[in-house]
Every structure is written in structure tokens, then in C-alpha cells.
Write a protein that holds these residues in place. Structure first.
Motif, PDB file in Angstrom:
ATOM      1  N   ALA A   1       5.429 -10.138  76.701  1.00 48.19           N
ATOM      2  CA  ALA A   1       6.554  -9.209  76.797  1.00 48.19           C
ATOM      3  C   ALA A   1       6.055  -7.759  76.826  1.00 48.19           C
ATOM      4  O   ALA A   1       6.557  -6.939  77.602  1.00 48.19           O
ATOM      5  N   GLN A   2       5.064  -7.459  75.991  1.00 47.92           N
ATOM      6  CA  GLN A   2       4.482  -6.110  75.976  1.00 47.92           C
ATOM      7  C   GLN A   2       3.856  -5.780  77.331  1.00 47.92           C
ATOM      8  O   GLN A   2       4.038  -4.680  77.856  1.00 47.92           O
ATOM      9  N   LEU A   3       3.112  -6.720  77.899  1.00 48.04           N
ATOM     10  CA  LEU A   3       2.447  -6.499  79.174  1.00 48.04           C
ATOM     11  C   LEU A   3       3.456  -6.295  80.307  1.00 48.04           C
ATOM     12  O   LEU A   3       3.262  -5.430  81.165  1.00 48.04           O
ATOM     13  N   GLU A   4       4.519  -7.079  80.304  1.00 53.32           N
ATOM     14  CA  GLU A   4       5.547  -6.921  81.329  1.00 53.32           C
ATOM     15  C   GLU A   4       6.230  -5.566  81.209  1.00 53.32           C
ATOM     16  O   GLU A   4       6.541  -4.928  82.206  1.00 53.32           O
ATOM     17  N   SER A   5       6.448  -5.140  79.977  1.00 47.75           N
ATOM     18  CA  SER A   5       7.061  -3.828  79.737  1.00 47.75           C
ATOM     19  C   SER A   5       6.166  -2.708  80.249  1.00 47.75           C
ATOM     20  O   SER A   5       6.637  -1.756  80.875  1.00 47.75           O
ATOM     21  N   ILE A   6       4.880  -2.833  79.994  1.00 48.87           N
ATOM     22  CA  ILE A   6       3.909  -1.825  80.458  1.00 48.87           C
ATOM     23  C   ILE A   6       3.903  -1.790  81.981  1.00 48.87           C
ATOM     24  O   ILE A   6       3.950  -0.732  82.594  1.00 48.87           O
ATOM     25  N   LYS A   7       3.857  -2.970  82.597  1.00 51.36           N
ATOM     26  CA  LYS A   7       3.798  -3.057  84.056  1.00 51.36           C
ATOM     27  C   LYS A   7       5.045  -2.447  84.700  1.00 51.36           C
ATOM     28  O   LYS A   7       4.970  -1.820  85.752  1.00 51.36           O
ATOM     29  N   ALA A   8       6.188  -2.609  84.047  1.00 53.17           N
ATOM     30  CA  ALA A   8       7.446  -2.121  84.607  1.00 53.17           C
ATOM     31  C   ALA A   8       7.709  -0.638  84.304  1.00 53.17           C
ATOM     32  O   ALA A   8       8.616  -0.047  84.868  1.00 53.17           O
ATOM     33  N   ASP A   9       6.911  -0.038  83.430  1.00 54.07           N
ATOM     34  CA  ASP A   9       7.132   1.353  83.027  1.00 54.07           C
ATOM     35  C   ASP A   9       6.672   2.307  84.127  1.00 54.07           C
ATOM     36  O   ASP A   9       5.484   2.593  84.274  1.00 54.07           O
ATOM     37  N   GLY A  10       7.618   2.807  84.888  1.00 54.29           N
ATOM     38  CA  GLY A  10       7.314   3.709  85.997  1.00 54.29           C
ATOM     39  C   GLY A  10       6.833   5.080  85.561  1.00 54.29           C
ATOM     40  O   GLY A  10       6.304   5.840  86.374  1.00 54.29           O
ATOM     41  N   SER A  11       6.992   5.420  84.296  1.00 55.31           N
ATOM     42  CA  SER A  11       6.564   6.741  83.831  1.00 55.31           C
ATOM     43  C   SER A  11       5.065   6.811  83.545  1.00 55.31           C
ATOM     44  O   SER A  11       4.524   7.893  83.352  1.00 55.31           O
ATOM     45  N   LEU A  12       4.412   5.652  83.539  1.00 55.45           N
ATOM     46  CA  LEU A  12       2.978   5.607  83.244  1.00 55.45           C
ATOM     47  C   LEU A  12       2.152   5.632  84.527  1.00 55.45           C
ATOM     48  O   LEU A  12       2.531   5.020  85.523  1.00 55.45           O
ATOM     49  N   THR A  13       1.002   6.301  84.462  1.00 57.46           N
ATOM     50  CA  THR A  13       0.064   6.256  85.578  1.00 57.46           C
ATOM     51  C   THR A  13      -0.671   4.918  85.511  1.00 57.46           C
ATOM     52  O   THR A  13      -0.625   4.232  84.482  1.00 57.46           O
TER      53      THR A  13
ATOM     54  N   ALA B   1      -3.818   4.489  85.255  1.00 62.42           N
ATOM     55  CA  ALA B   1      -4.843   4.606  84.207  1.00 62.42           C
ATOM     56  C   ALA B   1      -4.217   4.391  82.824  1.00 62.42           C
ATOM     57  O   ALA B   1      -4.808   3.721  81.963  1.00 62.42           O
ATOM     58  N   GLN B   2      -3.039   4.958  82.605  1.00 63.43           N
ATOM     59  CA  GLN B   2      -2.357   4.779  81.320  1.00 63.43           C
ATOM     60  C   GLN B   2      -1.957   3.318  81.119  1.00 63.43           C
ATOM     61  O   GLN B   2      -2.078   2.783  80.014  1.00 63.43           O
ATOM     62  N   LYS B   3      -1.490   2.692  82.195  1.00 63.96           N
ATOM     63  CA  LYS B   3      -1.130   1.274  82.116  1.00 63.96           C
ATOM     64  C   LYS B   3      -2.352   0.443  81.748  1.00 63.96           C
ATOM     65  O   LYS B   3      -2.281  -0.435  80.883  1.00 63.96           O
ATOM     66  N   ALA B   4      -3.464   0.719  82.417  1.00 65.05           N
ATOM     67  CA  ALA B   4      -4.697  -0.036  82.149  1.00 65.05           C
ATOM     68  C   ALA B   4      -5.126   0.130  80.696  1.00 65.05           C
ATOM     69  O   ALA B   4      -5.544  -0.834  80.047  1.00 65.05           O
ATOM     70  N   GLU B   5      -4.999   1.347  80.187  1.00 65.10           N
ATOM     71  CA  GLU B   5      -5.382   1.617  78.794  1.00 65.10           C
ATOM     72  C   GLU B   5      -4.480   0.846  77.829  1.00 65.10           C
ATOM     73  O   GLU B   5      -4.949   0.245  76.862  1.00 65.10           O
ATOM     74  N   LYS B   6      -3.184   0.847  78.104  1.00 64.52           N
ATOM     75  CA  LYS B   6      -2.242   0.132  77.238  1.00 64.52           C
ATOM     76  C   LYS B   6      -2.454  -1.385  77.318  1.00 64.52           C
ATOM     77  O   LYS B   6      -2.385  -2.081  76.308  1.00 64.52           O
ATOM     78  N   VAL B   7      -2.719  -1.881  78.523  1.00 67.29           N
ATOM     79  CA  VAL B   7      -2.985  -3.320  78.696  1.00 67.29           C
ATOM     80  C   VAL B   7      -4.230  -3.709  77.898  1.00 67.29           C
ATOM     81  O   VAL B   7      -4.248  -4.734  77.208  1.00 67.29           O
ATOM     82  N   LYS B   8      -5.255  -2.890  77.980  1.00 64.45           N
ATOM     83  CA  LYS B   8      -6.486  -3.157  77.239  1.00 64.45           C
ATOM     84  C   LYS B   8      -6.208  -3.199  75.735  1.00 64.45           C
ATOM     85  O   LYS B   8      -6.727  -4.068  75.023  1.00 64.45           O
ATOM     86  N   ALA B   9      -5.366  -2.290  75.260  1.00 65.91           N
ATOM     87  CA  ALA B   9      -5.028  -2.253  73.836  1.00 65.91           C
ATOM     88  C   ALA B   9      -4.272  -3.515  73.417  1.00 65.91           C
ATOM     89  O   ALA B   9      -4.529  -4.085  72.345  1.00 65.91           O
ATOM     90  N   VAL B  10      -3.357  -3.982  74.270  1.00 66.14           N
ATOM     91  CA  VAL B  10      -2.604  -5.208  73.966  1.00 66.14           C
ATOM     92  C   VAL B  10      -3.561  -6.396  73.898  1.00 66.14           C
ATOM     93  O   VAL B  10      -3.485  -7.223  72.985  1.00 66.14           O
ATOM     94  N   HIS B  11      -4.484  -6.483  74.851  1.00 65.12           N
ATOM     95  CA  HIS B  11      -5.454  -7.584  74.842  1.00 65.12           C
ATOM     96  C   HIS B  11      -6.340  -7.532  73.601  1.00 65.12           C
ATOM     97  O   HIS B  11      -6.629  -8.574  72.997  1.00 65.12           O
ATOM     98  N   GLN B  12      -6.767  -6.338  73.211  1.00 63.43           N
ATOM     99  CA  GLN B  12      -7.607  -6.194  72.017  1.00 63.43           C
ATOM    100  C   GLN B  12      -6.827  -6.609  70.770  1.00 63.43           C
ATOM    101  O   GLN B  12      -7.353  -7.289  69.897  1.00 63.43           O
ATOM    102  N   GLU B  13      -5.575  -6.205  70.705  1.00 65.71           N
ATOM    103  CA  GLU B  13      -4.729  -6.576  69.564  1.00 65.71           C
ATOM    104  C   GLU B  13      -4.554  -8.089  69.507  1.00 65.71           C
ATOM    105  O   GLU B  13      -4.634  -8.700  68.439  1.00 65.71           O
ATOM    106  N   GLN B  14      -4.338  -8.697  70.670  1.00 67.59           N
ATOM    107  CA  GLN B  14      -4.182 -10.152  70.744  1.00 67.59           C
ATOM    108  C   GLN B  14      -5.459 -10.851  70.262  1.00 67.59           C
ATOM    109  O   GLN B  14      -5.407 -11.831  69.521  1.00 67.59           O
ATOM    110  N   LYS B  15      -6.597 -10.332  70.684  1.00 63.35           N
ATOM    111  CA  LYS B  15      -7.878 -10.914  70.279  1.00 63.35           C
ATOM    112  C   LYS B  15      -8.071 -10.807  68.768  1.00 63.35           C
ATOM    113  O   LYS B  15      -8.487 -11.770  68.108  1.00 63.35           O
ATOM    114  N   THR B  16      -7.740  -9.652  68.222  1.00 63.92           N
ATOM    115  CA  THR B  16      -7.873  -9.434  66.776  1.00 63.92           C
ATOM    116  C   THR B  16      -6.967 -10.388  65.997  1.00 63.92           C
ATOM    117  O   THR B  16      -7.390 -10.991  65.007  1.00 63.92           O
ATOM    118  N   LYS B  17      -5.718 -10.532  66.460  1.00 64.68           N
ATOM    119  CA  LYS B  17      -4.786 -11.442  65.790  1.00 64.68           C
ATOM    120  C   LYS B  17      -5.279 -12.879  65.853  1.00 64.68           C
ATOM    121  O   LYS B  17      -5.158 -13.626  64.887  1.00 64.68           O
TER     122      LYS B  17
END
Length: 182
Positions: A29-41, A43-59
Motif C-alpha cells: 500500500a505504501q509503495l502504491e501510494s508513492i508511485k501514485a504521488d504526482g508531487s514527487l520527482t 528521485a524522491q520516489k526512488a528514495e521513498k521506495v528504498k526506505a520502504v524496502h529497508q523498513e520491510q527488511k528490518t521488520k
């Protein structure tokens, strides 16, 4: 994220499976939200996606036992080794085809184009899984046809012989994209 075989080898408890399923749904759900967020560049999307993946890995790491973590690390290491070995074999196979620099460049461009198309299909949330599979199959079919236009008849015959020798009668390769070219 992880292949089914690895997940089965971990012998997860029902509780762990349920928690992972919940975590994956939240991450999706977080990834879909990031992908659909037109206000992000991008590069910003990639950074947020990376953070979600890192959080998932940590959990996930917090959820696993010490033994399960060790099995996962072992599986990742083995998978990386298989990938390296496959890459070496593929490079050698292309050397054996005696490709011209023009052919190598065309095959590399064709592979990159196919990969981009497949990535776009996989990331298209408006498609069902069946539609995605069908479209990926079409891209692969087109990629194979393009390869026939790039390689000579002799090179195609040699490639088919190499596939048969490696994979038995059917000659099917276990790859999600067209062969790599260096």
C-alpha cells in the motif's frame, strides 16, 4: 522479495506467516501510494521506495529466529553465487557465437528495451496477474523474433544447440528476460 523456496526452507510459524502477510500488504500500500504521488520527482520516489524496502527488511529480520536468519543469509549467498555463475556461462556462450560489435550492441539495446517493457508491465497496477503474464509472454516472443533478425542463421543454430546441450531436449532457458550481452 524472497523466493518461495527460501521462504519454505525457513519453516515459518503460522504467526510469522500472518505477520509477514500483514507487513507485505502494508508495504504494498505504501509503495502504491508513492508511485501514485504526482508531487514527487522520480528521485524522491526512488528514495521513498528504498526506505520502504529497508523498513520491510528490518521488520522481517525482527520477526525471524536466529536459525531462520542464518538460513536466509545462506540462501542469499547461494543465490548470488548462482547468479554469478549464470552470468559467466552466458558471457561464454555469447563469445562462442562470435558476435560482431554491431550485433552485441543491438542485442544489448534489445535486452534493455525488453527489460523496460517488462518492468512497466509488472508495475502496472491496472493489470491482473494473468494480463501481466500474457503481456510479458508477448514481449518475450517479440524479443525472440528480434534476436532472429540480429543473429545470422548459423549463430541461431549454434545458440539452439547450446541451449539443448545445457537444458535437455526442450532447450528452454530459465530466464525472465532475454540473454545478457556484454
Amino acid at each position: 522479495m524472497h523466493d518461495k523456496k527460501t521462504m519454505q526452507e525457513l519453516n515459518l510459524t503460522e504467526s510469522q506467516k500472518a505477520e509477514l502477510k500483514t507487513q507485505r500488504a502494508a508495504a504494498k500500500a505504501q509503495l502504491e501510494s508513492i508511485k501514485a504521488d504526482g508531487s514527487l520527482t522520480e528521485a524522491q520516489k526512488a528514495e521513498k521506495v528504498k526506505a520502504v524496502h529497508q523498513e520491510q527488511k528490518t521488520k522481517m529480520q525482527a520477526l525471524l529466529t536466529t536459525e531462520q536468519k542464518a538460513k536466509m543469509a545462506e540462501s542469499r549467498k547461494a543465490q548470488a553465487e548462482r547468479g554469478k555463475e549464470t552470468g559467466k556461462k552466458r558471457k561464454q556462450a555469447y563469445k562462442d557465437l562470435n558476435l560482431t560489435s554491431d550485433q552485441s550492441a543491438k542485442l544489448k539495446a534489445q535486452k534493455e528495451a525488453s527489460k523496460a517493457k517488462i518492468d512497466a508491465i509488472k508495475n502496472n497496477s491496472s493489470l491482473t496477474e494473468e494480463q501481466k503474464k500474457a503481456q510479458v509472454k508477448e514481449v518475450m516472443k517479440s524479443s525472440k523474433a528480434d534476436m532472429k533478425n540480429i543473429l545470422t542463421a548459423e549463430q541461431m543454430k549454434k545458440m539452439q544447440e547450446m541451449k539443448k546441450n545445457k537444458h535437455g531436449k526442450g532447450g528452454k532457458m530459465k530466464s525472465s528476460t532475454s540473454p545478457a550481452v556484454s
